[in-house]
Write a protein that holds these residues in place. Sequence first.
Motif, mmCIF file in Angstrom:
data_model
loop_
_atom_site.group_PDB
_atom_site.id
_atom_site.type_symbol
_atom_site.label_atom_id
_atom_site.label_comp_id
_atom_site.label_asym_id
_atom_site.label_seq_id
_atom_site.Cartn_x
_atom_site.Cartn_y
_atom_site.Cartn_z
ATOM 1 N N ARG A 22 0.676 -1.206 -0.179
ATOM 2 C CA ARG A 22 0.235 0.302 -0.070
ATOM 3 C C ARG A 22 0.423 0.998 -0.164
ATOM 4 O O ARG A 22 0.074 2.034 -0.184
ATOM 5 C CB ARG A 22 -0.423 -0.050 1.426
ATOM 6 N N GLU A 23 2.776 1.152 0.463
ATOM 7 C CA GLU A 23 3.604 2.569 0.672
ATOM 8 C C GLU A 23 3.934 3.240 -1.126
ATOM 9 O O GLU A 23 4.347 3.644 -1.147
ATOM 10 C CB GLU A 23 4.370 1.973 1.434
ATOM 11 N N THR A 24 3.209 1.757 -2.267
ATOM 12 C CA THR A 24 3.918 2.369 -2.915
ATOM 13 C C THR A 24 2.707 2.939 -3.546
ATOM 14 O O THR A 24 1.991 3.049 -3.844
ATOM 15 C CB THR A 24 3.682 1.101 -4.438
ATOM 16 N N SER A 25 4.061 4.219 -4.638
ATOM 17 C CA SER A 25 3.971 5.089 -5.257
ATOM 18 C C SER A 25 2.695 5.190 -6.625
ATOM 19 O O SER A 25 2.688 4.126 -6.623
ATOM 20 C CB SER A 25 4.548 6.668 -5.129
ATOM 21 N N THR A 26 1.887 6.250 -6.510
ATOM 22 C CA THR A 26 1.274 6.032 -8.084
ATOM 23 C C THR A 26 1.886 5.690 -9.175
ATOM 24 O O THR A 26 2.372 4.784 -9.841
ATOM 25 C CB THR A 26 0.069 7.612 -7.915
ATOM 26 N N GLY A 27 2.853 6.525 -8.969
ATOM 27 C CA GLY A 27 3.847 6.634 -9.998
ATOM 28 C C GLY A 27 4.829 5.636 -10.223
ATOM 29 O O GLY A 27 4.748 4.662 -11.320
ATOM 30 N N GLY A 28 4.924 4.928 -9.125
ATOM 31 C CA GLY A 28 6.500 3.380 -8.978
ATOM 32 C C GLY A 28 4.865 1.896 -9.202
ATOM 33 O O GLY A 28 4.960 1.765 -9.691
ATOM 34 N N PHE A 29 3.409 2.511 -8.750
ATOM 35 C CA PHE A 29 2.443 1.077 -8.723
ATOM 36 C C PHE A 29 2.674 1.170 -11.031
ATOM 37 O O PHE A 29 2.422 0.238 -12.187
ATOM 38 C CB PHE A 29 1.466 1.587 -8.677
ATOM 39 N N ARG A 30 2.468 2.359 -11.164
ATOM 40 C CA ARG A 30 2.217 2.438 -12.716
ATOM 41 C C ARG A 30 3.817 2.063 -13.874
ATOM 42 O O ARG A 30 3.279 1.515 -14.851
ATOM 43 C CB ARG A 30 1.921 4.260 -13.414
ATOM 44 N N ARG A 31 4.713 2.258 -13.126
ATOM 45 C CA ARG A 31 5.778 1.931 -13.544
ATOM 46 C C ARG A 31 6.036 -0.165 -13.762
ATOM 47 O O ARG A 31 6.231 -0.876 -14.652
ATOM 48 C CB ARG A 31 7.250 3.279 -13.352
ATOM 49 N N LEU A 32 6.104 0.168 -12.428
ATOM 50 C CA LEU A 32 5.956 -1.645 -12.121
ATOM 51 C C LEU A 32 4.491 -2.276 -13.023
ATOM 52 O O LEU A 32 4.938 -3.570 -13.396
ATOM 53 C CB LEU A 32 5.285 -2.024 -11.072
ATOM 54 N N LEU A 33 3.079 -1.453 -13.588
ATOM 55 C CA LEU A 33 2.186 -2.213 -13.907
ATOM 56 C C LEU A 33 3.032 -2.776 -14.970
ATOM 57 O O LEU A 33 2.779 -3.771 -16.033
ATOM 58 C CB LEU A 33 1.258 -1.380 -13.975
#
Length: 209
Positions: A22-33
């Motif tokens: 849940r601590e993963t940022s929006t930008g980090g989530f988008r990049r990882l996806l």
Amino acid sequence: MANVTVVDHPLVQHKLSIMRNRETSTGGFRRLLREISLLLGYEVTRDLELTTMRIETPIEPMDAPTLEGKKLVFASVLRAGNGLLEGLLDLVPAARVAHVGLYRDHDTLQAVEYFFKAPTDLHDRLVIVVDPMLATANSAIMAIDKLKERGATNLRFLCLLAAPEGIKRFTEAHPDVPVFTAAIDRQLNELGYIIPGLGDAGDRMYGTK
């Protein structure tokens, strides 16, 4: 679950674990996806048919392998499907794209269509439908229904997470469509969300609630 492939590559599982946090940022989530969709894309396209074409290398001529047939189609189930779509287009930039706009009625959990746009010759192409979550499967089933109505006969479904309930409903509705996923989680909660899951993929991609 004979028609379901779980892509258990260590890099896929590692990136998925970071996305769950849940601590993963929006930008980090988008990049990882986007990154994980590339890895999933290798598996879902593993058995594409090949032919050969005559080319000249700097050393000598050769019959080189190349993809056979018409370019494939990536069908994104809006809006969250676009997160997987971007990475897949990095992998296959010449692919055609379809968009299936569906939203979930939070009272009935049923899918409601609001947009559909696809290439006209779906019957001649492999269509890979992408949506990060296979939860209740209502959206996935409707998306496949709509694509089949437009002539698609060779389809695959690619998601990030799946619930056993969703897999069961999907494979009963479309036994001819193989499913590819990074993980099968424990179950759905009373609101139809995958648990432990990673939350709402669309909200986490775009920073919305």
